[in-house]
Design a protein around this motif. Structure first.
Motif, mmCIF file in Angstrom:
data_model
loop_
_atom_site.group_PDB
_atom_site.id
_atom_site.type_symbol
_atom_site.label_atom_id
_atom_site.label_comp_id
_atom_site.label_asym_id
_atom_site.label_seq_id
_atom_site.Cartn_x
_atom_site.Cartn_y
_atom_site.Cartn_z
ATOM 1 N N LEU A 30 41.930 41.458 29.569
ATOM 2 C CA LEU A 30 41.289 41.148 30.842
ATOM 3 C C LEU A 30 41.607 39.724 31.257
ATOM 4 O O LEU A 30 41.702 38.829 30.401
ATOM 5 C CB LEU A 30 39.763 41.261 30.718
ATOM 6 C CG LEU A 30 39.129 42.622 30.684
ATOM 7 C CD1 LEU A 30 37.639 42.496 30.391
ATOM 8 C CD2 LEU A 30 39.345 43.346 31.990
ATOM 9 N N THR A 32 40.929 37.051 35.008
ATOM 10 C CA THR A 32 40.623 36.867 36.425
ATOM 11 C C THR A 32 41.689 35.962 37.018
ATOM 12 O O THR A 32 41.984 34.891 36.468
ATOM 13 C CB THR A 32 39.220 36.258 36.607
ATOM 14 O OG1 THR A 32 38.258 37.162 36.041
ATOM 15 C CG2 THR A 32 38.898 36.050 38.080
ATOM 16 N N THR A 86 39.956 40.585 39.085
ATOM 17 C CA THR A 86 39.994 40.756 37.634
ATOM 18 C C THR A 86 40.997 41.856 37.327
ATOM 19 O O THR A 86 40.882 42.967 37.855
ATOM 20 C CB THR A 86 38.611 41.122 37.078
ATOM 21 O OG1 THR A 86 37.714 40.045 37.363
ATOM 22 C CG2 THR A 86 38.665 41.352 35.576
ATOM 23 N N HIS A 88 42.830 44.308 34.549
ATOM 24 C CA HIS A 88 42.536 44.982 33.278
ATOM 25 C C HIS A 88 43.796 45.712 32.843
ATOM 26 O O HIS A 88 44.273 46.598 33.564
ATOM 27 C CB HIS A 88 41.378 45.960 33.486
ATOM 28 C CG HIS A 88 41.044 46.747 32.274
ATOM 29 N ND1 HIS A 88 40.959 48.125 32.286
ATOM 30 C CD2 HIS A 88 40.771 46.384 31.010
ATOM 31 C CE1 HIS A 88 40.644 48.554 31.084
ATOM 32 N NE2 HIS A 88 40.529 47.522 30.293
ATOM 33 N N PRO A 110 40.178 45.388 40.399
ATOM 34 C CA PRO A 110 38.736 45.669 40.313
ATOM 35 C C PRO A 110 38.313 47.039 40.845
ATOM 36 O O PRO A 110 37.271 47.557 40.459
ATOM 37 C CB PRO A 110 38.109 44.548 41.146
ATOM 38 C CG PRO A 110 39.096 43.439 41.095
ATOM 39 C CD PRO A 110 40.445 44.118 41.074
#
Length: 129
Positions: A30, A32, A86, A88, A110
């Motif tokens: 992860l 940001t 963010t 992932h 997101p």
């Protein structure tokens, strides 16, 4: 996934990428998107997304049982991301060959939309005790 931590990836730490789970040929990462991760178009730099992919797949290839070294990574950039998003990444072994693993990595935004997809080839060795 293993509760043990993957080996320290100093480059990933420098970029703010966190490995959130790994083990059994699978890992997640992860991050940001920050201002330092943007290109001149004010979207996330492709090299940064590549680093997120690399971090996730390296954690998947290096677990309690195996150690792996990348021999190739192919990435497709599918849609842009921006400051504050963010990201992932999920890396998972797709094919286990006698001495190599082929991984599929997906990076989502997101909203769960896939922003990049990659395949990676890693030479696999049994971890020495």
């Amino acid at each position: 996934m293993s509760s043990a931590q993957p080996p320290v990836d100093r480059y990933a730490q420098h970029l703010g990428i966190e490995v959130t789970g790994h083990g059994g040929g699978r890992a997640e990462a992860l991050v940001t998107v920050a201002e330092d991760h943007l290109n001149p178009h004010e979207t996330t730099h492709g090299a940064f997304i590549f680093a997120v992919v690399g971090t996730a797949v390296a954690a998947a290839a290096n677990d309690d049982e195996h150690t792996g070294v990348a021999s190739s990574i192919h990435i497709d950039y599918l849609r842009p991301t921006r400051l504050g998003d963010t990201l992932h990444a999920t890396a998972e072994v797709a094919e286990r060959l006698p001495k190599e693993d082929i991984f599929v990595v997906r990076v989502t935004d997101p909203d769960g939309e896939v922003v990049a997809r990659a395949t990676a080839r890693f030479t696999r060795r049994v971890r020495a005790e």
